[in-house]
Scaffold this motif. Structure first.
Motif, PDB file in Angstrom:
ATOM      1  N   ARG A 111       7.897   4.671 -12.120  1.00 28.65           N
ATOM      2  CA  ARG A 111       8.177   6.086 -12.385  1.00 28.65           C
ATOM      3  C   ARG A 111       9.087   6.646 -11.298  1.00 28.65           C
ATOM      4  O   ARG A 111       8.852   6.405 -10.116  1.00 28.65           O
ATOM      5  CB  ARG A 111       6.890   6.905 -12.434  1.00 28.65           C
ATOM      6  CG  ARG A 111       5.986   6.600 -13.611  1.00 28.65           C
ATOM      7  CD  ARG A 111       4.810   7.574 -13.636  1.00 28.65           C
ATOM      8  NE  ARG A 111       4.001   7.472 -12.430  1.00 28.65           N
ATOM      9  CZ  ARG A 111       3.433   8.492 -11.820  1.00 28.65           C
ATOM     10  NH1 ARG A 111       3.646   9.732 -12.269  1.00 28.65           N
ATOM     11  NH2 ARG A 111       2.684   8.314 -10.750  1.00 28.65           N
ATOM     12  N   VAL A 112      10.114   7.392 -11.689  1.00 26.48           N
ATOM     13  CA  VAL A 112      10.976   8.059 -10.716  1.00 26.48           C
ATOM     14  C   VAL A 112      10.274   9.336 -10.266  1.00 26.48           C
ATOM     15  O   VAL A 112       9.983  10.215 -11.076  1.00 26.48           O
ATOM     16  CB  VAL A 112      12.354   8.382 -11.311  1.00 26.48           C
ATOM     17  CG1 VAL A 112      13.189   9.161 -10.301  1.00 26.48           C
ATOM     18  CG2 VAL A 112      13.073   7.108 -11.716  1.00 26.48           C
ATOM     19  N   MET A 113       9.998   9.412  -8.970  1.00 27.02           N
ATOM     20  CA  MET A 113       9.231  10.522  -8.429  1.00 27.02           C
ATOM     21  C   MET A 113      10.078  11.350  -7.477  1.00 27.02           C
ATOM     22  O   MET A 113      10.597  10.817  -6.491  1.00 27.02           O
ATOM     23  CB  MET A 113       8.009   9.996  -7.657  1.00 27.02           C
ATOM     24  CG  MET A 113       7.016   9.212  -8.483  1.00 27.02           C
ATOM     25  SD  MET A 113       5.601   8.684  -7.482  1.00 27.02           S
ATOM     26  CE  MET A 113       4.601   7.884  -8.751  1.00 27.02           C
ATOM     27  N   PRO A 114      10.237  12.648  -7.736  1.00 27.85           N
ATOM     28  CA  PRO A 114      10.877  13.518  -6.739  1.00 27.85           C
ATOM     29  C   PRO A 114       9.946  13.667  -5.543  1.00 27.85           C
ATOM     30  O   PRO A 114       8.719  13.690  -5.686  1.00 27.85           O
ATOM     31  CB  PRO A 114      11.051  14.840  -7.488  1.00 27.85           C
ATOM     32  CG  PRO A 114      10.001  14.819  -8.554  1.00 27.85           C
ATOM     33  CD  PRO A 114       9.834  13.387  -8.946  1.00 27.85           C
ATOM     34  N   VAL A 115      10.513  13.776  -4.362  1.00 24.53           N
ATOM     35  CA  VAL A 115       9.720  13.845  -3.131  1.00 24.53           C
ATOM     36  C   VAL A 115      10.031  15.154  -2.412  1.00 24.53           C
ATOM     37  O   VAL A 115      11.166  15.385  -1.995  1.00 24.53           O
ATOM     38  CB  VAL A 115      10.009  12.639  -2.210  1.00 24.53           C
ATOM     39  CG1 VAL A 115       9.271  12.796  -0.881  1.00 24.53           C
ATOM     40  CG2 VAL A 115       9.597  11.344  -2.895  1.00 24.53           C
ATOM     41  N   SER A 116       9.026  16.009  -2.278  1.00 22.24           N
ATOM     42  CA  SER A 116       9.177  17.260  -1.541  1.00 22.24           C
ATOM     43  C   SER A 116       8.872  17.086  -0.067  1.00 22.24           C
ATOM     44  O   SER A 116       9.273  17.912   0.758  1.00 22.24           O
ATOM     45  CB  SER A 116       8.252  18.333  -2.137  1.00 22.24           C
ATOM     46  OG  SER A 116       8.589  18.594  -3.482  1.00 22.24           O
ATOM     47  N   ILE A 165       8.734   4.590  -8.037  1.00 21.41           N
ATOM     48  CA  ILE A 165       7.509   4.011  -7.510  1.00 21.41           C
ATOM     49  C   ILE A 165       6.632   3.601  -8.682  1.00 21.41           C
ATOM     50  O   ILE A 165       6.264   4.437  -9.521  1.00 21.41           O
ATOM     51  CB  ILE A 165       6.740   5.032  -6.622  1.00 21.41           C
ATOM     52  CG1 ILE A 165       7.651   5.567  -5.510  1.00 21.41           C
ATOM     53  CG2 ILE A 165       5.487   4.404  -6.048  1.00 21.41           C
ATOM     54  CD1 ILE A 165       8.043   4.566  -4.476  1.00 21.41           C
ATOM     55  N   ASP A 166       6.310   2.307  -8.738  1.00 19.85           N
ATOM     56  CA  ASP A 166       5.470   1.785  -9.821  1.00 19.85           C
ATOM     57  C   ASP A 166       5.998   2.181 -11.198  1.00 19.85           C
ATOM     58  O   ASP A 166       5.250   2.600 -12.090  1.00 19.85           O
ATOM     59  CB  ASP A 166       4.023   2.275  -9.664  1.00 19.85           C
ATOM     60  CG  ASP A 166       3.270   1.517  -8.567  1.00 19.85           C
ATOM     61  OD1 ASP A 166       3.797   0.482  -8.121  1.00 19.85           O
ATOM     62  OD2 ASP A 166       2.194   1.969  -8.171  1.00 19.85           O
ATOM     63  N   THR A 223      17.072  -0.484  -3.347  1.00 17.81           N
ATOM     64  CA  THR A 223      15.623  -0.415  -3.133  1.00 17.81           C
ATOM     65  C   THR A 223      15.153   1.032  -3.244  1.00 17.81           C
ATOM     66  O   THR A 223      15.936   1.976  -3.047  1.00 17.81           O
ATOM     67  CB  THR A 223      15.236  -0.967  -1.750  1.00 17.81           C
ATOM     68  OG1 THR A 223      15.862  -0.162  -0.727  1.00 17.81           O
ATOM     69  CG2 THR A 223      15.667  -2.408  -1.601  1.00 17.81           C
ATOM     70  N   PRO A 224      13.864   1.246  -3.547  1.00 12.71           N
ATOM     71  CA  PRO A 224      13.351   2.621  -3.606  1.00 12.71           C
ATOM     72  C   PRO A 224      13.538   3.380  -2.292  1.00 12.71           C
ATOM     73  O   PRO A 224      13.793   4.590  -2.309  1.00 12.71           O
ATOM     74  CB  PRO A 224      11.864   2.418  -3.936  1.00 12.71           C
ATOM     75  CG  PRO A 224      11.819   1.120  -4.666  1.00 12.71           C
ATOM     76  CD  PRO A 224      12.863   0.265  -4.007  1.00 12.71           C
ATOM     77  N   PRO A 247       0.794  -1.232   0.000  1.00 12.38           N
ATOM     78  CA  PRO A 247       0.000   0.000   0.000  1.00 12.38           C
ATOM     79  C   PRO A 247       0.822   1.276   0.000  1.00 12.38           C
ATOM     80  O   PRO A 247       0.313   2.344  -0.363  1.00 12.38           O
ATOM     81  CB  PRO A 247      -0.821  -0.110   1.292  1.00 12.38           C
ATOM     82  CG  PRO A 247      -0.875  -1.567   1.590  1.00 12.38           C
ATOM     83  CD  PRO A 247       0.439  -2.124   1.117  1.00 12.38           C
ATOM     84  N   ALA A 248       2.100   1.200   0.397  1.00  7.36           N
ATOM     85  CA  ALA A 248       2.951   2.391   0.341  1.00  7.36           C
ATOM     86  C   ALA A 248       2.995   2.977  -1.062  1.00  7.36           C
ATOM     87  O   ALA A 248       3.219   4.179  -1.236  1.00  7.36           O
ATOM     88  CB  ALA A 248       4.371   2.049   0.808  1.00  7.36           C
ATOM     89  N   MET A 249       2.748   2.126  -2.068  1.00  4.76           N
ATOM     90  CA  MET A 249       2.754   2.592  -3.453  1.00  4.76           C
ATOM     91  C   MET A 249       1.607   3.551  -3.743  1.00  4.76           C
ATOM     92  O   MET A 249       1.628   4.266  -4.752  1.00  4.76           O
ATOM     93  CB  MET A 249       2.670   1.406  -4.415  1.00  4.76           C
ATOM     94  CG  MET A 249       3.824   0.416  -4.319  1.00  4.76           C
ATOM     95  SD  MET A 249       5.448   1.153  -4.595  1.00  4.76           S
ATOM     96  CE  MET A 249       5.975   1.463  -2.904  1.00  4.76           C
ATOM     97  N   THR A 250       0.602   3.570  -2.888  1.00  7.09           N
ATOM     98  CA  THR A 250      -0.478   4.556  -2.998  1.00  7.09           C
ATOM     99  C   THR A 250      -0.191   5.777  -2.135  1.00  7.09           C
ATOM    100  O   THR A 250      -0.338   6.926  -2.568  1.00  7.09           O
ATOM    101  CB  THR A 250      -1.822   3.940  -2.584  1.00  7.09           C
ATOM    102  OG1 THR A 250      -2.148   2.872  -3.465  1.00  7.09           O
ATOM    103  CG2 THR A 250      -2.937   4.988  -2.638  1.00  7.09           C
ATOM    104  N   TYR A 251       0.247   5.543  -0.906  1.00  6.71           N
ATOM    105  CA  TYR A 251       0.405   6.643   0.045  1.00  6.71           C
ATOM    106  C   TYR A 251       1.547   7.591  -0.302  1.00  6.71           C
ATOM    107  O   TYR A 251       1.403   8.812  -0.226  1.00  6.71           O
ATOM    108  CB  TYR A 251       0.614   6.092   1.459  1.00  6.71           C
ATOM    109  CG  TYR A 251      -0.581   5.356   1.995  1.00  6.71           C
ATOM    110  CD1 TYR A 251      -1.801   5.997   2.176  1.00  6.71           C
ATOM    111  CD2 TYR A 251      -0.495   4.006   2.328  1.00  6.71           C
ATOM    112  CE1 TYR A 251      -2.914   5.317   2.679  1.00  6.71           C
ATOM    113  CE2 TYR A 251      -1.592   3.318   2.831  1.00  6.71           C
ATOM    114  CZ  TYR A 251      -2.795   3.972   2.995  1.00  6.71           C
ATOM    115  OH  TYR A 251      -3.880   3.301   3.490  1.00  6.71           O
TER     116      TYR A 251
END
Length: 425
Positions: free
Chosen positions: A357-362, A354-355, A341-342, A315-319
């Motif tokens: 796609r590379v996602m920047p995290v603010s 994540i899933d 690991t991610p 579920p972390a892939m949603t949150y």
């Protein structure tokens, strides 16, 4: 006594040790793409130290042929192993990443033999006793004797000269956790196979870690943010539930950790405080994951304890995608992040795949050491009881280094290689 290291030597994962070509200790898998498994083996019996994937993940595959070796473990370890096996089938059944079938899992229930702590039993020509290892509920040090029934109270004069006693530590912790108490057992042994996962680390005092975590989460919630707490399903999720309850932090719980919390309530004797765990369970709100519930929860002012602990599924892939864009939110990592690991990427680069796609995290990213393993000081304090014993170091990334340090301190220590055979006289 003859010992062969089929897995877990110089690595964390796929633990498997064969004693006298008859008795198998653990049979795990090493996560990855593809996963790795120990070498083939056909034991007379299996003894399992605890219910984590790297120690039980390949157990059902031992029953895929005509052999039906009995499997000995504590009651929680049995239930955890079956839960993990069924989850592996659900995720990877019918692929190379799953070496067993549903039929093999059903056979596990047929050959299972459960034992409590300090209750000697005979298996494959050996006497075996479990001692509380303080790692997760049901985790055990395994004492194996070729002679009479093992006892932690015997003196050297009581033991037949021909008897060899081997202590396999499994994974263990020498400090109390919210979920389980520290390991205090130090049974007599001629040789010790000792884990070394955190042999180069000194953990912070657990109480101080809990306070820092609670203060950080409370500050984020007060400022209107959401906190995602990635956690391993077995042990860590329940630990974080207890911490949140102790500090009166409102929390949701999602992923396999929910089932594990429910299951552990059936084994109250294997947790530190069953009433506290029940209270933490009542304090938590379990997520069903239906009808967009997770996206709605991600918008709430709450802490969310969820699998997976390293952000490679669950579920972390949603949150995480839902809260990543706002700096008022927070991701509080609670466990070690394996390289590649991610979760590790997020800590080191501020972004994660994540899933696909590379996602920047603010959102703010923090890490807390809630490890369930003994650190260097804990390992040294444990091994102090075995200065006259032979020490075989395994289950770690720096086994050879730690064995060298122990030799410099006067121990008869070595770090066997994968596949190596060691003979104890």
């Amino acid at each position: 006594m003859d010992i062969r290291f089929l897995g877990g030597a110089g690595e964390v994962g796929r633990s498997a040790i064969l004693v006298n070509d008859r008795l198998l200790l653990d049979y795990g898998m090493k996560s990855g793409n593809p996963p790795q498994f120990p070498g083939d083996v056909d034991p007379e019996a299996v003894v399992v130290s605890h219910g984590h994937l790297d120690h039980v993940g390949a157990i059902p595959s031992l029953l895929s042929g005509g052999a039906r070796p009995p499997i000995h473990w504590t009651p929680p370890t049995r239930d955890l192993a079956l839960t993990l096996a069924r989850d592996t089938l659900k995720l990877h059944g019918g692929t190379m990443q799953c070496p067993f079938t549903e039929t093999d899992v059903q056979r596990v229930t047929q050959v299972s033999k459960t034992h409590g702590y300090r209750e000697p039993f005979e298996v494959a020509g050996h006497e075996v006793t479990f001692f509380d290892a303080g790692h997760i509920p049901g985790s055990a040090h395994v004492l194996i004797s070729e002679g009479r029934s093992p006892s932690s109270n015997r003196t050297a004069s009581d033991v037949d000269d021909r008897e060899t006693r081997l202590l396999y530590t499994g994974d263990f912790h020498t400090d109390d956790q919210q979920l389980v108490s520290a390991s205090t057992a130090r049974p007599d042994a001629d040789a010790v196979i000792c884990e070394s996962t955190y042999s180069d680390v000194e953990h912070d005092v657990r109480g101080e870690v809990e306070e820092r975590f609670a203060e950080s989460v409370e500050r984020t919630l007060w400022e209107g943010g959401t906190v995602v707490v990635p956690a391993f399903a077995i042990g860590r999720t329940q630990e974080m539930m207890l911490v949140c309850d102790a500090y009166d932090i409102p929390c949701y719980v999602d992923g396999m950790g929910k089932r594990i919390a429910e299951m552990l309530m059936h084994h109250p004797g294997f947790v530190r405080d069953a009433d506290a765990l029940q209270q933490a369970k009542s304090h938590s709100r379990f997520v069903t994951g239906q009808d967009g519930q997770r996206k709605r929860i991600a918008d709430q002012n709450a802490a969310i304890i969820t699998t997976s602990g390293m952000l490679h599924g669950g579920p972390a892939m949603t949150y995480v995608p839902a809260i990543r864009g706002h700096p008022a939110n927070k991701i509080a990592m609670t466990g070690y992040q394996v390289e590649g690991t991610p979760g590790r990427d997020l800590l080191e680069t501020g972004s994660a795949e994540i899933d696909g796609r590379v996602m920047p995290v603010s959102a703010q990213v923090e890490q807390y050491d809630f490890s369930a393993h003994a650190d260097r000081a804990g390992l040294e304090s444990f091994l102090e009881s075995y200065r006259d014993s032979r020490v075989l170091v395994n289950h770690g990334d720096r086994c050879g280094w730690f064995a060298e340090e122990l030799r410099a301190d006067g121990f008869d220590a070595s770090a066997p290689d994968l596949g190596e055979r060691v003979v104890l006289e």
